[in-house]
Design a protein around this motif. Structure first.
Motif, PDB file in Angstrom:
ATOM      1  N   TYR A   7       0.833  -1.198   0.000  1.00 15.51           N
ATOM      2  CA  TYR A   7       0.000   0.000   0.000  1.00 15.51           C
ATOM      3  C   TYR A   7       0.870   1.251   0.000  1.00 15.51           C
ATOM      4  O   TYR A   7       1.861   1.324   0.712  1.00 15.51           O
ATOM      5  N   ALA A   8       0.450   2.242  -0.778  1.00  2.00           N
ATOM      6  CA  ALA A   8       1.094   3.551  -0.718  1.00  2.00           C
ATOM      7  C   ALA A   8       0.611   4.257   0.555  1.00  2.00           C
ATOM      8  O   ALA A   8      -0.545   4.103   0.955  1.00  2.00           O
ATOM      9  N   VAL A   9       1.506   5.012   1.166  1.00  9.45           N
ATOM     10  CA  VAL A   9       1.149   5.741   2.387  1.00  9.45           C
ATOM     11  C   VAL A   9      -0.048   6.652   2.115  1.00  9.45           C
ATOM     12  O   VAL A   9      -1.007   6.695   2.888  1.00  9.45           O
ATOM     13  N   SER A  10      -0.004   7.376   1.003  1.00  5.28           N
ATOM     14  CA  SER A  10      -1.091   8.301   0.679  1.00  5.28           C
ATOM     15  C   SER A  10      -2.423   7.573   0.486  1.00  5.28           C
ATOM     16  O   SER A  10      -3.480   8.114   0.801  1.00  5.28           O
ATOM     17  N   VAL A  64      -3.685   6.744   4.144  1.00  6.80           N
ATOM     18  CA  VAL A  64      -4.075   7.968   4.850  1.00  6.80           C
ATOM     19  C   VAL A  64      -5.329   8.566   4.218  1.00  6.80           C
ATOM     20  O   VAL A  64      -6.248   8.993   4.925  1.00  6.80           O
ATOM     21  N   GLY A  65      -5.407   8.571   2.894  1.00  2.00           N
ATOM     22  CA  GLY A  65      -6.601   9.072   2.217  1.00  2.00           C
ATOM     23  C   GLY A  65      -7.843   8.267   2.565  1.00  2.00           C
ATOM     24  O   GLY A  65      -8.926   8.813   2.780  1.00  2.00           O
ATOM     25  N   PHE A  66      -7.686   6.947   2.644  1.00  2.00           N
ATOM     26  CA  PHE A  66      -8.789   6.067   3.025  1.00  2.00           C
ATOM     27  C   PHE A  66      -9.265   6.380   4.440  1.00  2.00           C
ATOM     28  O   PHE A  66     -10.466   6.553   4.689  1.00  2.00           O
ATOM     29  N   ILE A  67      -8.328   6.485   5.379  1.00  2.00           N
ATOM     30  CA  ILE A  67      -8.681   6.760   6.775  1.00  2.00           C
ATOM     31  C   ILE A  67      -9.337   8.136   6.905  1.00  2.00           C
ATOM     32  O   ILE A  67     -10.346   8.289   7.596  1.00  2.00           O
ATOM     33  N   LYS A  68      -8.782   9.147   6.232  1.00  2.00           N
ATOM     34  CA  LYS A  68      -9.360  10.488   6.299  1.00  2.00           C
ATOM     35  C   LYS A  68     -10.778  10.508   5.721  1.00  2.00           C
ATOM     36  O   LYS A  68     -11.690  11.085   6.322  1.00  2.00           O
ATOM     37  N   GLN A 116     -18.396  18.427   0.831  1.00  2.00           N
ATOM     38  CA  GLN A 116     -18.126  18.737   2.233  1.00  2.00           C
ATOM     39  C   GLN A 116     -16.689  18.337   2.575  1.00  2.00           C
ATOM     40  O   GLN A 116     -16.171  17.349   2.072  1.00  2.00           O
ATOM     41  N   HIS A 117     -16.066  19.109   3.450  1.00  2.00           N
ATOM     42  CA  HIS A 117     -14.677  18.832   3.832  1.00  2.00           C
ATOM     43  C   HIS A 117     -14.563  18.873   5.342  1.00  2.00           C
ATOM     44  O   HIS A 117     -15.016  19.810   5.981  1.00  2.00           O
ATOM     45  N   PHE A 118     -13.954  17.840   5.886  1.00  2.00           N
ATOM     46  CA  PHE A 118     -13.694  17.830   7.322  1.00  2.00           C
ATOM     47  C   PHE A 118     -12.202  17.981   7.581  1.00  2.00           C
ATOM     48  O   PHE A 118     -11.772  18.794   8.375  1.00  2.00           O
ATOM     49  N   TRP A 119     -11.405  17.149   6.912  1.00  2.00           N
ATOM     50  CA  TRP A 119      -9.957  17.178   7.083  1.00  2.00           C
ATOM     51  C   TRP A 119      -9.335  18.215   6.151  1.00  2.00           C
ATOM     52  O   TRP A 119      -9.738  18.340   5.012  1.00  2.00           O
ATOM     53  N   PRO A 120      -8.308  18.939   6.607  1.00  2.00           N
ATOM     54  CA  PRO A 120      -7.629  19.883   5.716  1.00  2.00           C
ATOM     55  C   PRO A 120      -6.824  19.128   4.649  1.00  2.00           C
ATOM     56  O   PRO A 120      -6.501  17.954   4.815  1.00  2.00           O
ATOM     57  N   GLU A 121      -6.503  19.812   3.554  1.00  2.00           N
ATOM     58  CA  GLU A 121      -5.762  19.176   2.476  1.00  2.00           C
ATOM     59  C   GLU A 121      -4.318  18.866   2.865  1.00  2.00           C
ATOM     60  O   GLU A 121      -3.755  17.896   2.420  1.00  2.00           O
ATOM     61  N   GLY A 122      -3.700  19.692   3.669  1.00  2.00           N
ATOM     62  CA  GLY A 122      -2.295  19.497   4.041  1.00  2.00           C
ATOM     63  C   GLY A 122      -2.083  18.251   4.877  1.00  2.00           C
ATOM     64  O   GLY A 122      -2.778  18.022   5.853  1.00  2.00           O
ATOM     65  N   THR A 123      -1.126  17.434   4.461  1.00  2.00           N
ATOM     66  CA  THR A 123      -0.823  16.206   5.188  1.00  2.00           C
ATOM     67  C   THR A 123       0.679  16.007   5.183  1.00  2.00           C
ATOM     68  O   THR A 123       1.340  16.258   4.191  1.00  2.00           O
TER      69      THR A 123
END
Length: 84
Positions: free
Chosen positions: A36-39, A42-46, A67-74
């Motif tokens: 799995y790629a890290v991104s 993390v994208g799945f969890i977010k 709708q957005h809950f998590w910010p784009e910056g990671t």
């Protein structure tokens, strides 16, 4: 939220080793298999955790588009190659 994060990580064969939820962000140390790629993980969890929060705390059942809950910056600092 910790249990939600752990269950979502398990779906991608990952393990949340340590995590801290802050008022405006989250810190997690996750063991991710090389397939799995890290991104991807993390994208799945977010994404899935945002849907969970909208359902549980906002009473929404569907239509999460726009709708957005998590910010784009990671940040993805890596600890690869470490052995116990």
């Amino acid at each position: 939220m910790g249990e939600v994060f752990r269950n979502l990580a398990k779906q991608k064969e990952c393990v949340v080793i340590e995590g801290h939820t802050m008022p405006d962000h989250v810190h997690m140390l996750i063991s991710i298999p090389p397939k799995y790629a890290v991104s991807q993980v993390v994208g799945f969890i977010k994404g899935k955790s945002a849907i969970h929060l909208a359902r549980v705390y906002d009473g929404q059942k569907r239509n999460f588009v726009g709708q957005h809950f998590w910010p784009e910056g990671t940040s993805y600092p890596r600890l690869g190659g470490m052995k116990k």
